[in-house]
Design a protein around this motif. Sequence first.
Motif, short mmCIF file in Angstrom:
data_model
loop_
_atom_site.label_atom_id
_atom_site.label_comp_id
_atom_site.label_asym_id
_atom_site.label_seq_id
_atom_site.Cartn_x
_atom_site.Cartn_y
_atom_site.Cartn_z
N PHE A 562 -5.40 -0.37 -0.76
CA PHE A 562 -4.41 -1.36 -1.18
C PHE A 562 -3.55 -0.83 -2.32
O PHE A 562 -2.33 -1.03 -2.35
CB PHE A 562 -5.10 -2.64 -1.64
N ASP A 563 -4.18 -0.18 -3.29
CA ASP A 563 -3.48 0.22 -4.51
C ASP A 563 -2.41 1.27 -4.25
O ASP A 563 -1.45 1.38 -5.03
CB ASP A 563 -4.49 0.74 -5.55
N VAL A 564 -2.55 2.07 -3.21
CA VAL A 564 -1.56 3.12 -2.94
C VAL A 564 -0.64 2.73 -1.78
O VAL A 564 0.21 3.52 -1.37
CB VAL A 564 -2.25 4.46 -2.61
N THR A 565 -0.80 1.52 -1.28
CA THR A 565 -0.05 1.08 -0.12
C THR A 565 1.19 0.28 -0.53
O THR A 565 1.14 -0.53 -1.46
CB THR A 565 -0.95 0.20 0.79
N ASP A 566 2.28 0.51 0.18
CA ASP A 566 3.50 -0.27 -0.03
C ASP A 566 3.64 -1.40 0.99
O ASP A 566 4.34 -2.38 0.73
CB ASP A 566 4.73 0.65 0.08
N LEU A 567 2.99 -1.26 2.13
CA LEU A 567 3.10 -2.24 3.21
C LEU A 567 1.81 -2.25 4.01
O LEU A 567 1.26 -1.20 4.33
CB LEU A 567 4.28 -1.87 4.13
#
Length: 701
Positions: A562-567
Amino acid sequence: MPVPTSPRRFRAAIRRYRFPPTGLPDRPAVARALVAAALVGACAAQAVAALSPHVPLLVAATALSLAVEGVLYRWQRGVLTVFAKAHADITVRHVLRDLLLVVGLLRLGEQDRETQYAAIAAGLLVCYALHCAIQAVSVLVRRTRTLPVVTRNIDASALRLSPAPPAVLRRPGHRLLVLGLPATAGLAATAATDDTRFAAAGVVLSLALALAGLAALLPRLLPGRRPAGEQEVLDWFDAWLAEYRPTVGLYFSGGSASAYQAGMWLEPLARLDARPVIVLRERFMVSRIPPTDIPIVCLPKVPTLMRLEHSTLQVLIHPSNSGKTSQVLRIPTIKHAFVNHGESDKLSSCNPYAKAYDEVWVAGPAARERYALAEVGVEDKDVVEIGRPQLDAVLPCAGPPAGRRTTVLYAPTWEGWDGEPGNTSVVTAGENLVRALLADPDVRLLYRPHPLTGSVDPRAGAADRRIRELIRAANRSGSGPRPGRSEELAFRAQELDRLTTDGFDDDADQVERMLRQSAPEPGRAEAVARATAAWEEAYWASLPEGEHQVVTEARPSLYACFDVTDLLISDVSSVITDFLASGKPYAVANTAGLSEQTFRAAFPTVAAATVLTPDAAGVPALLESVRHPEKDELSKARAELKLRLLGPAEPASQERFEAAVRALCSAALGHRGRRQRPQPALPGQRQGGAPTLEVPVGHSG
């Protein structure tokens, strides 16, 4: 074709008939078939060579047979089960292999060697008899090492625990292969050279090894070498409960693939101002629970579980339902709260079983409404909103993607038990979504399938394999790991493994694990958290620029993704609810065959999502809105939905969780106090004596 014996199995059979698996071949299944065919072929060739006789073929077939056996036990253990069901287990195969060698020798030999061959055959029979004796003693030793209580993070040295016997003595297949190898090799050498000394030497060596194994196991049956007996262990467990005085616990029962459901509640439980404990029911689950400092007790039998009634334990939280949950619910001195392992719009999130608990703890108002609408017997007064404590550490949205790359997490759920086509997007939309994402050169894809994908519907498993192949093909033209980063990741992984594995190996049994999994050193939990964060940072930094990833291991965790995700692109599942804590854009694949309006109305968690059709036509516009926040028309809706699904940001979820625990503990103590008060005598009871029931003469009680 066997007739399915239940409606669910019948529907599954119909689906398999109408929708047979398609696409790429199942490579593991092909490998298993080839190995099984090789073993059967080697056995047949050995039989032909022994009866012919044909020495080169006999020796080659024997060598191939032994090599395939080694492959089976090292890489293809599933094939062993197939042979065992056909009554061709390791003992039968090994006896047949040696018998064919003896037949070949008799066909090749001369009449004056019959006495020598008879002695060799007698030695082989003694070897097999010793193998049976070792197996019998091994079973007895295993029984003495099967304790009624299995623990972790508890000092159990008082139970006279000891390391496990060597694995070769505990596993019949390994043992027969190792102990019988000299005899088989000697027989093959004699067939090749016509020198009976090789066979005699091999049989003698196998006899010596078997006797040494039996001598190593027998002393473990002596009273002084055994672990504590059942009653002694139960008395020790009662004493530990009285000394530790647990107040709140986590109860969990399930299969090996479901351990993550308990794992997500470990940190919130550990942060409570209480004396927590984890109660398990399956022995194998003790080693499956992720690293934690919380004491773990496994109580497989119901009578042992009932000993908790007289402990100080006040509250048990339940992250999942299972058949064994009803057993612990019988304990009247403990209050029970269902916390679930995730919330979604699926029917499983408002299971009628929830009414069996004293309270149902949910994340926010949406779940309360879900139970009210479902009418499954859960009263509104028993629903408590606590948020999701696990999500307190999820990083909030910090704006549009930084840098050139847009990281997209595709996390579909599994196909479920009911066969509904809208459960998972993997089958009908997964490949289209992945192709559309991979077509954008500025996208980095993280594909994280559900662990149970393909466990019910073979089509889902086949689609999952095709998606992974698409990602592998897209990565073939990429660069390798970043210079220096892979060494950093290896160092961080080694440090984390040192803290979390405690040097265990696969040969350790439960007693040895209890011995070595004693109370952890103070501060280990904080050290594990720091090491995990360092590993995750090194992991993301080590990845080549823009390389797509298939994430299937426990690390990195879903929340780390989640923390490195943009979408996020997902299905109707609890992943959506958890991802809303970040406030970032998300999309949901509509594979249920519904119109978008009906789809949004049916699943409230889709209210703030971009709805994607199975053809993935909306992916380019979706990426554009993520990269340019001014085009994002759903940001306000996401904030409102986050409040509805997860509750307010203040107070924090962990604080609300603690408040719910304290309130239920207080209710449990009040209930105990009322139970301990003298009760007024009921009609038919004698004052000052044991309660009796007056029964008219001529009637039985």
